[in-house]
Design an enzyme around this catalytic site. Structure first.
Site, short mmCIF file in Angstrom:
data_model
loop_
_atom_site.label_atom_id
_atom_site.label_comp_id
_atom_site.label_asym_id
_atom_site.label_seq_id
_atom_site.Cartn_x
_atom_site.Cartn_y
_atom_site.Cartn_z
N ARG A 132 -17.17 -47.65 -24.35
CA ARG A 132 -16.95 -46.38 -23.02
C ARG A 132 -16.81 -47.33 -21.96
O ARG A 132 -16.68 -46.45 -20.94
CB ARG A 132 -18.30 -46.06 -23.31
N LYS A 137 -2.79 -43.31 -15.30
CA LYS A 137 -2.68 -42.51 -16.23
C LYS A 137 -2.25 -42.85 -16.84
O LYS A 137 -1.79 -43.92 -17.60
CB LYS A 137 -1.70 -41.60 -16.23
N GLU A 180 13.46 -43.74 -10.51
CA GLU A 180 12.51 -43.83 -10.07
C GLU A 180 12.30 -43.98 -8.97
O GLU A 180 11.66 -43.63 -8.24
CB GLU A 180 10.86 -44.58 -10.63
N LYS A 238 3.64 -44.43 -4.34
CA LYS A 238 2.95 -43.97 -5.43
C LYS A 238 1.15 -43.88 -4.56
O LYS A 238 0.11 -43.11 -5.36
CB LYS A 238 2.99 -44.76 -6.34
N GLU A 290 -4.43 -35.44 -10.35
CA GLU A 290 -2.89 -33.96 -10.30
C GLU A 290 -4.06 -33.42 -9.97
O GLU A 290 -3.26 -32.72 -11.09
CB GLU A 290 -2.74 -34.81 -10.85
N ARG A 335 -0.54 -34.78 -6.03
CA ARG A 335 0.29 -35.96 -7.15
C ARG A 335 1.63 -35.27 -7.60
O ARG A 335 2.45 -35.76 -8.64
CB ARG A 335 -1.22 -36.06 -8.25
N ASN A 388 6.54 -35.74 -9.28
CA ASN A 388 7.08 -35.32 -11.24
C ASN A 388 8.46 -34.53 -10.63
O ASN A 388 9.74 -33.91 -11.01
CB ASN A 388 6.89 -34.20 -11.82
N HIS A 399 11.46 -34.05 -12.85
CA HIS A 399 10.69 -34.71 -14.38
C HIS A 399 11.05 -33.28 -14.78
O HIS A 399 10.69 -33.72 -16.13
CB HIS A 399 9.48 -35.54 -13.99
N HIS A 407 12.62 -33.84 -18.44
CA HIS A 407 11.41 -34.09 -19.61
C HIS A 407 12.39 -32.72 -19.90
O HIS A 407 12.00 -33.45 -22.09
CB HIS A 407 10.17 -33.20 -19.08
N HIS A 435 13.85 -42.64 -20.02
CA HIS A 435 13.60 -41.90 -19.45
C HIS A 435 14.09 -41.41 -17.62
O HIS A 435 14.23 -40.29 -17.04
CB HIS A 435 12.08 -41.82 -19.15
#
Ligand SMILES: NC(=O)c1ccc[n+]([C@@H]2O[C@H](COP(=O)([O-])OP(=O)(O)OC[C@H]3O[C@@H](n4cnc5c(N)ncnc54)[C@H](O)[C@@H]3O)[C@@H](O)[C@H]2O)c1
Length: 360
Positions: free
Chosen positions: A125, A147, A189, A231, A241, A245, A249, A252, A256, A269
């Site tokens: 857990r 994340k 980035e 960040k 987010e 946040r 992106n 992105h 993406h 990426h």
């Protein structure tokens, strides 16, 4: 060493940045109250490429400090960022009898960090983990912010958890062995942070290109530290987010879509995000002069800014319509108002299509 604090209440942690510091990680952990009472049983999760370069250094450093690390190796590649391989990691942790006071060290790029972090979030857990990122992308982006996750055949990063690391240990010297293409993709980035939050930083990246590309450790520390500060600031204001946040992106949405349409094989990426940042700047109401500055900086690092002719704009639009930021059929983008400041705004589909058709 330079440090950046990620202030998240009881989940706060430090990002420590230095050069040639992997050999000191064990001593640091043993010397810090937070870790001193950890179980000696720990795990180093890595892949064969990275372990071969840095695994022994980390292993010996941990062992010398009195930890009993078990090494857990996952094959190298995004295609192994799966539940199956996360289960493999968990199996190794169980066999090695890690307990609830144990922790994991994730040694590698974003793939390892995401997957080891996910394993840490579910093992008994949830146990603590340390990010020891070895790619530029991981050092400025994926190791910070909590994340974690794996891919599913139906979607990238669709299975995961918010699980903050307890420490991020960045050794900039590891970038010396990173393939140049990976380094450059990570620079997209870094440039993004300048665009969204700091125009002076944007200029610094342009003026210090030679030192950055020569991996001068002072220049690397500066860009990594500033990226992590930005960040950390954004994540601490919006950990899960629900608002701010989303500005991370920038570039992105289109990025993406490019990755989706090209089957995640043609572009790294960061390379797709670089094109995305330039394309999206065209949707913004910002002076053409500023759009041109963005294009120039991205291209000065050898990244492309234009869409290749064989990519179908209709397919890109369709991919963007299922993007997480699409709301009630309206396309939303993180758009610069000026360099250093962005807003999440809706853009009419015909305007998007027109810019995509022009190709940047
Ligand atoms: N969690 C987040 O917030 C977040 C953010 C952005 C990206 N990501 C994820 O990060 C992943 C991409 O990460 P990445 O770009 O670091 O790719 P990666 O982890 O696949 O690493 C790229 C390649 O470089 C190799 N490598 C790593 N460090 C090296 C070194 N120092 N020397 C030589 N080779 C080295 C790796 O073995 C790999 O082959 C994706 O899965 C993406 O979804 C996560």
């Amino acid at each position: 060493m330079e440090s950046v604090r990620v202030p998240l209440g009881e989940r706060s942690y430090d990002i420590l940045i230095g050069s040639g510091t992997l050999k000191d990680i064990g001593r640091h952990l043993k010397g810090t109250a937070f870790w001193r009472d950890s179980s000696a049983r720990t795990a180093i999760v890595s892949n064969p490429t990275v372990y071969k370069l840095y695994g022994d250094t980390v292993y010996e450093s941990m062992a010398e400090a009195g930890f009993e690390p078990v090494k857990v190796i996952v094959p190298d590649g995004e295609e192994y960022k799966t539940l199956l391989w996360a289960e493999h990691i968990l199996g190794k942790l169980l066999s090695a009898k890690l307990d609830r006071s144990s922790f994991i060290v994730a040694l590698g790029g974003g793939v390892i960090g995401d997957m080891a972090g996910f394993a840490a979030s579910t093992y008994m857990r949830g146990i603590r983990f340390v990010q020891a990122p070895t790619t530029l992308l991981a050092q400025v982006d994926s190791s910070v912010g909590g994340k974690t996750g794996v891919n599913h055949p139906l979607g990238k990063n669709m299975i995961g958890a918010f699980w903050q690391p307890s420490l991020v240990w960045i050794d900039t010297a590891t970038l010396g062995t990173l393939p140049k293409k990976e380094f450059i993709a990570g620079m997209a980035e870094v440039i993004k942070y300048g665009i969204i939050r700091d125009s002076e930083f944007f200029e610094f990246i342009g003026k210090n290109k030679k030192d950055i590309l020569n991996l001068n450790s002072k220049a690397l520390t500066r860009i990594i530290k500033r990226s992590c500060e930005i960040k950390a600031e954004v994540v601490s204001k919006d950990e899960r987010e629900s608002g701010l946040r989303a500005i991370l992106n920038c570039g992105h949405t289109v990025g993406h879509a490019i990755e989706t349409v090209t089957g995640y094989t043609r572009y790294l990426h960061g390379e797709a995000v670089a094109i995305g940042m330039h394309m999206e700047a065209h949707f913004a109401d910002m002076p053409q002069k500023e759009v041109a500055r963005i294009k120039r900086l991205i291209e000065s690092y050898g990244l492309s800014t234009g869409l290749p002719k064989d990519i179908d704009e209709g397919a890109l639009m369709a991919a963007m319509e299922i993007d997480k930021k699409a709301l009630r059929g309206e396309l939303r983008f993180v758009l610069p108002e000026t360099i250093g400041s962005v807003k999440v705004l809706p853009v009419k589909k015909d305007r998007v299509l027109k810019a995509l058709k022009r190709g940047g």
